[in-house]
Design a protein around this motif. Sequence first.
Motif, PDB file in Angstrom:
ATOM      1  N   GLY A 112      35.715 -62.600 -24.573  1.00 27.23           N
ATOM      2  CA  GLY A 112      35.468 -61.707 -23.456  1.00 27.23           C
ATOM      3  C   GLY A 112      34.292 -60.807 -23.715  1.00 27.23           C
ATOM      4  O   GLY A 112      33.499 -61.019 -24.642  1.00 27.23           O
ATOM      5  N   ALA A 113      34.190 -59.783 -22.888  1.00 25.19           N
ATOM      6  CA  ALA A 113      33.100 -58.815 -22.986  1.00 25.19           C
ATOM      7  C   ALA A 113      33.632 -57.436 -22.668  1.00 25.19           C
ATOM      8  O   ALA A 113      34.483 -57.272 -21.779  1.00 25.19           O
ATOM      9  CB  ALA A 113      31.979 -59.193 -22.040  1.00 25.19           C
ATOM     10  N   CYS A 114      33.133 -56.446 -23.395  1.00 23.19           N
ATOM     11  CA  CYS A 114      33.568 -55.062 -23.220  1.00 23.19           C
ATOM     12  C   CYS A 114      32.383 -54.180 -22.838  1.00 23.19           C
ATOM     13  O   CYS A 114      31.251 -54.473 -23.196  1.00 23.19           O
ATOM     14  CB  CYS A 114      34.179 -54.524 -24.514  1.00 23.19           C
ATOM     15  N   THR A 115      32.688 -53.118 -22.137  1.00 25.62           N
ATOM     16  CA  THR A 115      31.684 -52.106 -21.816  1.00 25.62           C
ATOM     17  C   THR A 115      32.349 -50.742 -21.909  1.00 25.62           C
ATOM     18  O   THR A 115      33.573 -50.620 -21.795  1.00 25.62           O
ATOM     19  CB  THR A 115      31.058 -52.358 -20.428  1.00 25.62           C
ATOM     20  N   GLN A 116      31.538 -49.733 -22.127  1.00 27.01           N
ATOM     21  CA  GLN A 116      32.046 -48.367 -22.231  1.00 27.01           C
ATOM     22  C   GLN A 116      32.472 -47.874 -20.863  1.00 27.01           C
ATOM     23  O   GLN A 116      31.836 -48.192 -19.868  1.00 27.01           O
ATOM     24  CB  GLN A 116      30.945 -47.463 -22.789  1.00 27.01           C
ATOM     25  N   ASP A 119      31.775 -56.527 -30.817  1.00 25.28           N
ATOM     26  CA  ASP A 119      30.429 -56.279 -31.335  1.00 25.28           C
ATOM     27  C   ASP A 119      29.895 -55.037 -30.640  1.00 25.28           C
ATOM     28  O   ASP A 119      29.811 -54.998 -29.409  1.00 25.28           O
ATOM     29  CB  ASP A 119      29.545 -57.492 -31.047  1.00 25.28           C
ATOM     30  N   GLN A 120      29.563 -54.003 -31.413  1.00 23.45           N
ATOM     31  CA  GLN A 120      29.141 -52.739 -30.822  1.00 23.45           C
ATOM     32  C   GLN A 120      27.832 -52.857 -30.050  1.00 23.45           C
ATOM     33  O   GLN A 120      27.639 -52.169 -29.054  1.00 23.45           O
ATOM     34  CB  GLN A 120      28.995 -51.660 -31.897  1.00 23.45           C
ATOM     35  N   ALA A 121      26.918 -53.696 -30.478  1.00 22.70           N
ATOM     36  CA  ALA A 121      25.609 -53.803 -29.828  1.00 22.70           C
ATOM     37  C   ALA A 121      25.659 -54.591 -28.535  1.00 22.70           C
ATOM     38  O   ALA A 121      24.988 -54.255 -27.568  1.00 22.70           O
ATOM     39  CB  ALA A 121      24.601 -54.435 -30.780  1.00 22.70           C
ATOM     40  N   THR A 122      26.471 -55.657 -28.484  1.00 22.71           N
ATOM     41  CA  THR A 122      26.482 -56.545 -27.308  1.00 22.71           C
ATOM     42  C   THR A 122      27.705 -56.377 -26.417  1.00 22.71           C
ATOM     43  O   THR A 122      27.678 -56.775 -25.268  1.00 22.71           O
ATOM     44  CB  THR A 122      26.426 -58.019 -27.748  1.00 22.71           C
ATOM     45  N   GLY A 123      28.795 -55.856 -26.971  1.00 30.96           N
ATOM     46  CA  GLY A 123      30.048 -55.777 -26.219  1.00 30.96           C
ATOM     47  C   GLY A 123      30.847 -57.070 -26.260  1.00 30.96           C
ATOM     48  O   GLY A 123      31.948 -57.133 -25.714  1.00 30.96           O
ATOM     49  N   ASN A 124      30.323 -58.126 -26.893  1.00 33.62           N
ATOM     50  CA  ASN A 124      31.072 -59.380 -26.981  1.00 33.62           C
ATOM     51  C   ASN A 124      32.368 -59.154 -27.748  1.00 33.62           C
ATOM     52  O   ASN A 124      32.394 -58.413 -28.726  1.00 33.62           O
ATOM     53  CB  ASN A 124      30.247 -60.461 -27.687  1.00 33.62           C
ATOM     54  N   MET A 125      33.432 -59.804 -27.279  1.00 26.07           N
ATOM     55  CA  MET A 125      34.749 -59.614 -27.873  1.00 26.07           C
ATOM     56  C   MET A 125      35.388 -60.964 -28.179  1.00 26.07           C
ATOM     57  O   MET A 125      35.250 -61.903 -27.401  1.00 26.07           O
ATOM     58  CB  MET A 125      35.652 -58.854 -26.916  1.00 26.07           C
ATOM     59  N   SER A 126      36.075 -61.037 -29.309  1.00 28.00           N
ATOM     60  CA  SER A 126      36.938 -62.169 -29.647  1.00 28.00           C
ATOM     61  C   SER A 126      38.306 -61.589 -29.962  1.00 28.00           C
ATOM     62  O   SER A 126      38.408 -60.585 -30.668  1.00 28.00           O
ATOM     63  CB  SER A 126      36.418 -62.914 -30.875  1.00 28.00           C
ATOM     64  N   PRO A 129      46.624 -59.907 -19.073  1.00 27.44           N
ATOM     65  CA  PRO A 129      45.882 -59.338 -17.947  1.00 27.44           C
ATOM     66  C   PRO A 129      44.405 -59.751 -18.019  1.00 27.44           C
ATOM     67  O   PRO A 129      43.901 -60.076 -19.097  1.00 27.44           O
ATOM     68  CB  PRO A 129      46.029 -57.828 -18.121  1.00 27.44           C
ATOM     69  N   ARG A 130      43.723 -59.747 -16.919  1.00 25.64           N
ATOM     70  CA  ARG A 130      42.301 -60.106 -16.870  1.00 25.64           C
ATOM     71  C   ARG A 130      41.442 -59.020 -17.536  1.00 25.64           C
ATOM     72  O   ARG A 130      40.438 -59.314 -18.162  1.00 25.64           O
ATOM     73  CB  ARG A 130      41.895 -60.304 -15.413  1.00 25.64           C
ATOM     74  N   PHE A 131      41.859 -57.748 -17.388  1.00 24.50           N
ATOM     75  CA  PHE A 131      41.124 -56.626 -17.962  1.00 24.50           C
ATOM     76  C   PHE A 131      42.035 -55.803 -18.854  1.00 24.50           C
ATOM     77  O   PHE A 131      43.204 -55.607 -18.524  1.00 24.50           O
ATOM     78  CB  PHE A 131      40.558 -55.716 -16.861  1.00 24.50           C
ATOM     79  N   ILE A 132      41.477 -55.318 -19.952  1.00 22.76           N
ATOM     80  CA  ILE A 132      42.222 -54.460 -20.867  1.00 22.76           C
ATOM     81  C   ILE A 132      41.397 -53.204 -21.126  1.00 22.76           C
ATOM     82  O   ILE A 132      40.210 -53.290 -21.433  1.00 22.76           O
ATOM     83  CB  ILE A 132      42.526 -55.173 -22.197  1.00 22.76           C
ATOM     84  N   ALA A 154      36.877 -57.442 -20.370  1.00 22.94           N
ATOM     85  CA  ALA A 154      37.261 -58.530 -19.467  1.00 22.94           C
ATOM     86  C   ALA A 154      37.557 -59.765 -20.297  1.00 22.94           C
ATOM     87  O   ALA A 154      36.762 -60.141 -21.161  1.00 22.94           O
ATOM     88  CB  ALA A 154      36.129 -58.816 -18.484  1.00 22.94           C
ATOM     89  N   MET A 155      38.700 -60.382 -20.049  1.00 24.44           N
ATOM     90  CA  MET A 155      39.063 -61.630 -20.707  1.00 24.44           C
ATOM     91  C   MET A 155      38.394 -62.757 -19.918  1.00 24.44           C
ATOM     92  O   MET A 155      38.645 -62.896 -18.722  1.00 24.44           O
ATOM     93  CB  MET A 155      40.571 -61.833 -20.701  1.00 24.44           C
ATOM     94  N   ILE A 156      37.534 -63.541 -20.566  1.00 23.43           N
ATOM     95  CA  ILE A 156      36.746 -64.539 -19.850  1.00 23.43           C
ATOM     96  C   ILE A 156      37.234 -65.963 -20.118  1.00 23.43           C
ATOM     97  O   ILE A 156      37.517 -66.707 -19.194  1.00 23.43           O
ATOM     98  CB  ILE A 156      35.248 -64.387 -20.200  1.00 23.43           C
ATOM     99  N   GLU A 157      37.322 -66.357 -21.390  1.00 21.01           N
ATOM    100  CA  GLU A 157      37.770 -67.700 -21.751  1.00 21.01           C
ATOM    101  C   GLU A 157      38.987 -67.597 -22.650  1.00 21.01           C
ATOM    102  O   GLU A 157      39.007 -66.771 -23.560  1.00 21.01           O
ATOM    103  CB  GLU A 157      36.683 -68.451 -22.520  1.00 21.01           C
ATOM    104  N   THR A 158      39.974 -68.453 -22.423  1.00 17.55           N
ATOM    105  CA  THR A 158      41.170 -68.449 -23.265  1.00 17.55           C
ATOM    106  C   THR A 158      41.504 -69.865 -23.706  1.00 17.55           C
ATOM    107  O   THR A 158      41.258 -70.829 -22.976  1.00 17.55           O
ATOM    108  CB  THR A 158      42.391 -67.852 -22.523  1.00 17.55           C
ATOM    109  N   PHE A 159      42.065 -69.965 -24.902  1.00 17.06           N
ATOM    110  CA  PHE A 159      42.479 -71.251 -25.450  1.00 17.06           C
ATOM    111  C   PHE A 159      43.845 -71.083 -26.104  1.00 17.06           C
ATOM    112  O   PHE A 159      44.080 -70.115 -26.826  1.00 17.06           O
ATOM    113  CB  PHE A 159      41.464 -71.753 -26.481  1.00 17.06           C
ATOM    114  N   GLU A 160      44.724 -72.039 -25.859  1.00 14.98           N
ATOM    115  CA  GLU A 160      46.055 -72.061 -26.470  1.00 14.98           C
ATOM    116  C   GLU A 160      46.096 -73.235 -27.438  1.00 14.98           C
ATOM    117  O   GLU A 160      45.749 -74.363 -27.070  1.00 14.98           O
ATOM    118  CB  GLU A 160      47.130 -72.226 -25.401  1.00 14.98           C
ATOM    119  N   CYS A 161      46.519 -72.973 -28.687  1.00 18.46           N
ATOM    120  CA  CYS A 161      46.519 -74.002 -29.720  1.00 18.46           C
ATOM    121  C   CYS A 161      47.902 -74.110 -30.366  1.00 18.46           C
ATOM    122  O   CYS A 161      48.536 -73.096 -30.657  1.00 18.46           O
ATOM    123  CB  CYS A 161      45.486 -73.665 -30.802  1.00 18.46           C
ATOM    124  N   VAL A 162      48.343 -75.356 -30.573  1.00 18.04           N
ATOM    125  CA  VAL A 162      49.585 -75.619 -31.294  1.00 18.04           C
ATOM    126  C   VAL A 162      49.292 -76.678 -32.351  1.00 18.04           C
ATOM    127  O   VAL A 162      48.357 -77.471 -32.194  1.00 18.04           O
ATOM    128  CB  VAL A 162      50.734 -76.080 -30.350  1.00 18.04           C
TER     129      VAL A 162
END
Length: 136
Positions: A131-135, A110-117, A58-61, A34-42
Amino acid sequence: MRMKTIAPLAAALASLANLAWAGTIDPAKPAVCAMIETFECVPGENCIADTPEGINLPRFIKIDFAANKAYGEHASGEERSADILTQKVDAGRIILQGIQNGNGWTAMIDQATGNMSLSIAGSQVGFVIYGACTQM
């Protein structure tokens, strides 16, 4: 009376959270993120917080590690996929890289927490997504 209703609900939610994050993210099985927070930088500007939909993601990948593919569906129903060109596991983290529409991207799960960047590099623009991932 209200506490009698809240306590079972809280216990049920805690059980679901434990179930969803039980174990590690195994690259032998698909995952959903799930994509939770997004930032656009220029260059020369402060980064702007946005939503996945606001930066055309998309919100989910779904990530199919075995097929080296990432899939997503936009709110409009448009489906997209991206090839995963490199995939490595290092220090308990799954690192994925690819190219899509002339932009380079790197994701770390991160395999242990599911946290995603996720970072996406374009021409004079960059995106950072948390975001965060789950199996699955």
